[in-house]
Design a protein around this motif. Structure first.
Motif, PDB file in Angstrom:
ATOM      1  N   ASP A 153      -4.602  10.421  45.532  1.00  4.90           N
ATOM      2  CA  ASP A 153      -5.693  11.401  45.463  1.00  4.90           C
ATOM      3  C   ASP A 153      -5.761  12.192  44.157  1.00  4.90           C
ATOM      4  OD1 ASP A 153      -6.588  10.560  47.939  1.00  4.90           O
ATOM      5  OD2 ASP A 153      -5.375  12.030  49.014  1.00  4.90           O
ATOM      6  N   PRO A 154      -4.643  12.677  43.614  1.00  6.22           N
ATOM      7  CA  PRO A 154      -4.745  13.390  42.320  1.00  6.22           C
ATOM      8  C   PRO A 154      -5.269  12.492  41.197  1.00  6.22           C
ATOM      9  CG  PRO A 154      -2.654  13.879  43.373  1.00  6.22           C
ATOM     10  CD  PRO A 154      -3.290  12.776  44.174  1.00  6.22           C
ATOM     11  N   HIS A 155      -4.880  11.222  41.209  1.00 12.62           N
ATOM     12  CA  HIS A 155      -5.378  10.284  40.204  1.00 12.62           C
ATOM     13  C   HIS A 155      -6.891  10.114  40.334  1.00 12.62           C
ATOM     14  CE1 HIS A 155      -5.812   6.819  37.624  1.00 12.62           C
ATOM     15  NE2 HIS A 155      -6.395   6.167  38.624  1.00 12.62           N
ATOM     16  N   ILE A 156      -7.373   9.956  41.563  1.00 10.99           N
ATOM     17  CA  ILE A 156      -8.819   9.801  41.796  1.00 10.99           C
ATOM     18  C   ILE A 156      -9.549  11.059  41.336  1.00 10.99           C
ATOM     19  CG2 ILE A 156     -10.590   9.561  43.581  1.00 10.99           C
ATOM     20  CD1 ILE A 156      -8.508   7.800  45.111  1.00 10.99           C
ATOM     21  N   ALA A 157      -8.998  12.227  41.639  1.00  7.79           N
ATOM     22  CA  ALA A 157      -9.628  13.491  41.227  1.00  7.79           C
ATOM     23  C   ALA A 157      -9.696  13.592  39.704  1.00  7.79           C
ATOM     24  CB  ALA A 157      -8.859  14.675  41.811  1.00  7.79           C
ATOM     25  N   ARG A 158      -8.605  13.222  39.020  1.00  5.12           N
ATOM     26  CA  ARG A 158      -8.616  13.257  37.547  1.00  5.12           C
ATOM     27  C   ARG A 158      -9.643  12.283  36.991  1.00  5.12           C
ATOM     28  NH1 ARG A 158      -3.131  13.561  38.365  1.00  5.12           N
ATOM     29  NH2 ARG A 158      -2.836  11.333  37.927  1.00  5.12           N
ATOM     30  N   ARG A 159      -9.727  11.105  37.581  1.00  5.53           N
ATOM     31  CA  ARG A 159     -10.699  10.101  37.119  1.00  5.53           C
ATOM     32  C   ARG A 159     -12.131  10.613  37.288  1.00  5.53           C
ATOM     33  NH1 ARG A 159     -11.958   6.181  33.694  1.00  5.53           N
ATOM     34  NH2 ARG A 159     -13.403   4.731  34.586  1.00  5.53           N
ATOM     35  N   LEU A 160     -12.426  11.238  38.415  1.00  5.23           N
ATOM     36  CA  LEU A 160     -13.771  11.786  38.647  1.00  5.23           C
ATOM     37  C   LEU A 160     -14.091  12.894  37.644  1.00  5.23           C
ATOM     38  CD1 LEU A 160     -13.724  11.840  42.535  1.00  5.23           C
ATOM     39  CD2 LEU A 160     -15.145  10.368  41.081  1.00  5.23           C
ATOM     40  N   ARG A 161     -13.109  13.737  37.345  1.00  4.18           N
ATOM     41  CA  ARG A 161     -13.333  14.792  36.348  1.00  4.18           C
ATOM     42  C   ARG A 161     -13.552  14.193  34.957  1.00  4.18           C
ATOM     43  NH1 ARG A 161      -9.532  17.451  39.717  1.00  4.18           N
ATOM     44  NH2 ARG A 161     -10.572  19.169  40.761  1.00  4.18           N
ATOM     45  N   TYR A 162     -12.806  13.135  34.649  1.00  3.30           N
ATOM     46  CA  TYR A 162     -12.991  12.451  33.375  1.00  3.30           C
ATOM     47  C   TYR A 162     -14.413  11.892  33.278  1.00  3.30           C
ATOM     48  CZ  TYR A 162     -12.902   8.598  30.060  1.00  3.30           C
ATOM     49  OH  TYR A 162     -13.220   7.728  29.045  1.00  3.30           O
ATOM     50  N   LEU A 163     -14.884  11.271  34.352  1.00  5.09           N
ATOM     51  CA  LEU A 163     -16.248  10.724  34.347  1.00  5.09           C
ATOM     52  C   LEU A 163     -17.269  11.833  34.112  1.00  5.09           C
ATOM     53  CD1 LEU A 163     -16.031   8.169  37.294  1.00  5.09           C
ATOM     54  CD2 LEU A 163     -16.129   7.669  34.840  1.00  5.09           C
ATOM     55  N   ALA A 164     -17.082  12.970  34.773  1.00  5.13           N
ATOM     56  CA  ALA A 164     -18.021  14.085  34.615  1.00  5.13           C
ATOM     57  C   ALA A 164     -17.922  14.710  33.235  1.00  5.13           C
ATOM     58  CB  ALA A 164     -17.764  15.135  35.694  1.00  5.13           C
ATOM     59  N   ASP A 165     -16.688  14.935  32.768  1.00  9.70           N
ATOM     60  CA  ASP A 165     -16.487  15.670  31.521  1.00  9.70           C
ATOM     61  C   ASP A 165     -16.692  14.830  30.266  1.00  9.70           C
ATOM     62  OD1 ASP A 165     -15.878  17.852  33.075  1.00  9.70           O
ATOM     63  OD2 ASP A 165     -13.701  17.617  32.858  1.00  9.70           O
ATOM     64  N   GLU A 166     -16.360  13.560  30.320  1.00 12.90           N
ATOM     65  CA  GLU A 166     -16.438  12.728  29.125  1.00 12.90           C
ATOM     66  C   GLU A 166     -17.619  11.765  29.152  1.00 12.90           C
ATOM     67  OE1 GLU A 166     -14.552  13.395  26.568  1.00 12.90           O
ATOM     68  OE2 GLU A 166     -13.463  14.905  27.726  1.00 12.90           O
ATOM     69  N   ARG A 167     -17.641  10.916  30.136  1.00 19.16           N
ATOM     70  CA  ARG A 167     -18.677   9.865  30.178  1.00 19.16           C
ATOM     71  C   ARG A 167     -20.058  10.449  30.425  1.00 19.16           C
ATOM     72  NH1 ARG A 167     -16.780   4.424  30.170  1.00 19.16           N
ATOM     73  NH2 ARG A 167     -14.668   4.615  29.388  1.00 19.16           N
ATOM     74  N   LEU A 168     -20.185  11.291  31.435  1.00 18.05           N
ATOM     75  CA  LEU A 168     -21.492  11.861  31.752  1.00 18.05           C
ATOM     76  C   LEU A 168     -21.972  12.769  30.619  1.00 18.05           C
ATOM     77  CD1 LEU A 168     -23.650  11.796  33.915  1.00 18.05           C
ATOM     78  CD2 LEU A 168     -22.531  13.740  35.010  1.00 18.05           C
ATOM     79  N   ARG A 169     -21.054  13.495  30.005  1.00 22.29           N
ATOM     80  CA  ARG A 169     -21.428  14.351  28.872  1.00 22.29           C
ATOM     81  C   ARG A 169     -21.961  13.504  27.718  1.00 22.29           C
ATOM     82  NH1 ARG A 169     -16.701  17.366  26.767  1.00 22.29           N
ATOM     83  NH2 ARG A 169     -16.919  18.532  28.702  1.00 22.29           N
ATOM     84  N   SER A 170     -21.325  12.374  27.468  1.00 22.67           N
ATOM     85  CA  SER A 170     -21.777  11.479  26.398  1.00 22.67           C
ATOM     86  C   SER A 170     -23.175  10.942  26.699  1.00 22.67           C
ATOM     87  CB  SER A 170     -20.778  10.330  26.246  1.00 22.67           C
ATOM     88  OG  SER A 170     -21.242   9.413  25.307  1.00 22.67           O
ATOM     89  N   ILE A 171     -23.404  10.535  27.921  1.00 24.65           N
ATOM     90  CA  ILE A 171     -24.732  10.044  28.319  1.00 24.65           C
ATOM     91  C   ILE A 171     -25.761  11.153  28.170  1.00 24.65           C
ATOM     92  CG2 ILE A 171     -26.110   9.269  30.300  1.00 24.65           C
ATOM     93  CD1 ILE A 171     -23.551   7.762  31.237  1.00 24.65           C
ATOM     94  N   ARG A 172     -25.435  12.338  28.664  1.00 26.87           N
ATOM     95  CA  ARG A 172     -26.364  13.467  28.589  1.00 26.87           C
ATOM     96  C   ARG A 172     -26.684  13.804  27.138  1.00 26.87           C
ATOM     97  NH1 ARG A 172     -23.483  17.577  30.775  1.00 26.87           N
ATOM     98  NH2 ARG A 172     -23.876  16.812  32.871  1.00 26.87           N
ATOM     99  N   THR A 173     -25.664  13.830  26.271  1.00 28.81           N
ATOM    100  CA  THR A 173     -25.875  14.146  24.857  1.00 28.81           C
ATOM    101  C   THR A 173     -26.793  13.126  24.192  1.00 28.81           C
ATOM    102  OG1 THR A 173     -23.727  15.235  24.718  1.00 28.81           O
ATOM    103  CG2 THR A 173     -24.714  14.511  22.648  1.00 28.81           C
ATOM    104  N   ASP A 174     -26.523  11.845  24.425  1.00 29.29           N
ATOM    105  CA  ASP A 174     -27.363  10.801  23.822  1.00 29.29           C
ATOM    106  C   ASP A 174     -28.798  10.883  24.320  1.00 29.29           C
ATOM    107  OD1 ASP A 174     -25.201   9.918  22.406  1.00 29.29           O
ATOM    108  OD2 ASP A 174     -24.932   8.060  23.528  1.00 29.29           O
ATOM    109  N   LEU A 175     -28.977  11.107  25.614  1.00 34.25           N
ATOM    110  CA  LEU A 175     -30.336  11.200  26.154  1.00 34.25           C
ATOM    111  C   LEU A 175     -31.052  12.458  25.671  1.00 34.25           C
ATOM    112  CD1 LEU A 175     -29.919   9.862  29.792  1.00 34.25           C
ATOM    113  CD2 LEU A 175     -31.216   8.826  27.920  1.00 34.25           C
TER     114      LEU A 175
END
Length: 139
Positions: A60-82
């Motif tokens: 569970d902690p690994h899954i939580a970290r992965r979800l935060r990474y997706l929100a903080d890094e990947r989604l931020r990158s998509i939002r910035t580019d768009l």
């Protein structure tokens, strides 16, 4: 309208857009910092991460970290580019060279509506289902 259909409607608006302003308006709904779709998706990822923090199993902690990474890094990158794309389109103030507003009228010189028309295609007709097969054997 379900949320997925609402998001799909943005894609339809972009496909039908004839100016850069129309696309910028659609992207604004997607990228708005406080009430945009991507901001809401970030909230969903964060809430799901918080949920996993409290479950207590080893993964569970690994899954939580992965979800935060997706929100903080990947989604931020998509939002910035768009957002950058949206801003560039908003500043451009130009019609799309291959699209024009369609009145759905055919001139006397044309046999049918142009293939580059911005209008959505006519609805498809669904063929009628075959009649049901009788169950059991007849004597």
């Amino acid at each position: 309208m379900p949320l997925g259909a609402t998001v799909s409607h943005l894609a339809e608006r972009i496909r039908a857009a004839t100016t850069t302003e129309e696309v910028a308006d659609a992207l604004t709904e997607l990228t708005a910092a406080h009430n945009g779709i991507l901001a809401a998706l970030g909230e969903v990822l964060a809430a799901t991460a918080e949920f996993h923090d409290e479950l207590g199993e080893a993964a569970d902690p690994h899954i939580a970290r992965r979800l935060r990474y997706l929100a903080d890094e990947r989604l931020r990158s998509i939002r910035t580019d768009l957002c950058d794309t949206r801003n560039a389109l908003a500043d451009r103030h130009a019609p799309h060279p291959g699209r024009s507003t369609c009145t759905e009228e055919v001139s006397a010189a044309e046999r049918e509506r142009s293939a580059v028309c911005a209008c959505p295609p006519p609805p498809r007709t669904v063929p009628a289902p075959p009649p049901p097969v009788a169950a059991g054997l007849r004597r």
